[in-house]
Design an enzyme around this catalytic site. Structure first.
Site, PDB file in Angstrom:
ATOM      1  N   ASP A  89     -19.185 -25.332  73.564  1.00  0.00           N
ATOM      2  CA  ASP A  89     -20.457 -25.038  72.438  1.00  0.00           C
ATOM      3  C   ASP A  89     -21.412 -26.245  72.431  1.00  0.00           C
ATOM      4  OD1 ASP A  89     -18.753 -22.760  72.069  1.00  0.00           O
ATOM      5  OD2 ASP A  89     -19.070 -22.281  69.967  1.00  0.00           O
ATOM      6  N   LYS A 151     -26.096 -19.395  70.763  1.00  0.00           N
ATOM      7  CA  LYS A 151     -25.282 -19.415  69.644  1.00  0.00           C
ATOM      8  C   LYS A 151     -26.396 -19.929  68.373  1.00  0.00           C
ATOM      9  CE  LYS A 151     -21.362 -21.989  67.265  1.00  0.00           C
ATOM     10  NZ  LYS A 151     -20.284 -22.906  67.620  1.00  0.00           N
ATOM     11  N   LYS A 181     -23.720 -15.646  69.761  1.00  0.00           N
ATOM     12  CA  LYS A 181     -22.624 -15.812  68.682  1.00  0.00           C
ATOM     13  C   LYS A 181     -23.273 -16.353  67.498  1.00  0.00           C
ATOM     14  CE  LYS A 181     -19.216 -19.509  67.656  1.00  0.00           C
ATOM     15  NZ  LYS A 181     -18.358 -20.647  68.490  1.00  0.00           N
TER      16      LYS A 181
END
Length: 215
Positions: A89, A151, A181
């Site tokens: 991430d 995300k 996300k």
């Protein structure tokens, strides 16, 4: 209402507090196994994780500011994958998005994607710090650079965390081609369900137990 199992299957059970210890990570892993969640997300210094079992192991890169030179982000990603991370991430350079330097932003993301090999890359765009046009373009550039997910948030930015509006906009932009996300400030089952309804296919949660026990 979304079922407990359905929600558990899309949770990244997360521990990114700077004061976290190895013992805390071990407890996170045990809790994640008990809850039946999909993944854990920990700081790169906590890799490799001891006995993750079937849990997907995720980590963060350029976290939380994103203001790291691209070559450092890429090296951090490569090291994380070597240490056992299956998912990375990464935080964009938020200043590049604000300034409109989307070519630089895309190059930054691509460097991490290439360094991550077969690992899944999720691009944290820090949606609360961007306007709608910047969110859309950051998502488009994430896709162009080869990322697998976009995300919302680190959960550390003073502008705030995930919102249903941002998730919906991100899903509309990437369609079914990328995952979305939602993370940051999701503390109730109601909030989690709103994110899923808006289009989230993964949830980053530190309070997974409380949320799942409410379903």
């Amino acid at each position: 209402m979304t079922s407990r199992t359905d929600v558990a299957n899309i949770i990244d059970h997360t521990l990114l507090k700077p004061e976290a210890t190895r013992a805390d990570v071990d407890a996170l892993v045990a809790e994640a196994k008990e809850l039946g969640v999909l993944a854990i997300c920990v700081s790169p210094s906590m890799l490799p994780v001891t006995d993750p079992g079937e849990l997907v192991v995720a980590t963060v890169v350029g976290f939380p500011s994103g203001q790291v030179k691209p070559e450092i982000k890429a090296a951090e990603a490569a090291q994380a994958v070597a240490d056992g991370a299956a998912e990375v991430d990464m935080v964009i350079n938020i200043g590049q998005a604000v300034a409109g330097d989307f070519d630089g932003l895309e190059a930054d993301i691509r460097g991490v994607v290439e360094a991550s090999g077969d690992a899944l890359v999720k691009v944290i765009i820090e949606s609360a710090a961007l306007n709608d046009e910047q969110i859309v373009e950051a998502c488009r550039r994430s896709e162009a650079a080869g990322a697998g997910f976009v995300k919302t948030s680190t959960g550390f930015h003073p502008a705030g965390g995930a919102s249903a509006h941002a998730v919906s906009l991100m899903r509309e932009t990437v369609g079914d081609r990328l995952g979305v996300k939602a993370s940051g400030g999701i503390r109730t089952a109601e909030a989690a369900e709103k994110m899923i309804a808006a289009g989230a296919s993964r949830l980053g949660l530190s309070g997974s137990t409380a949320i799942l026990n409410s379903l």
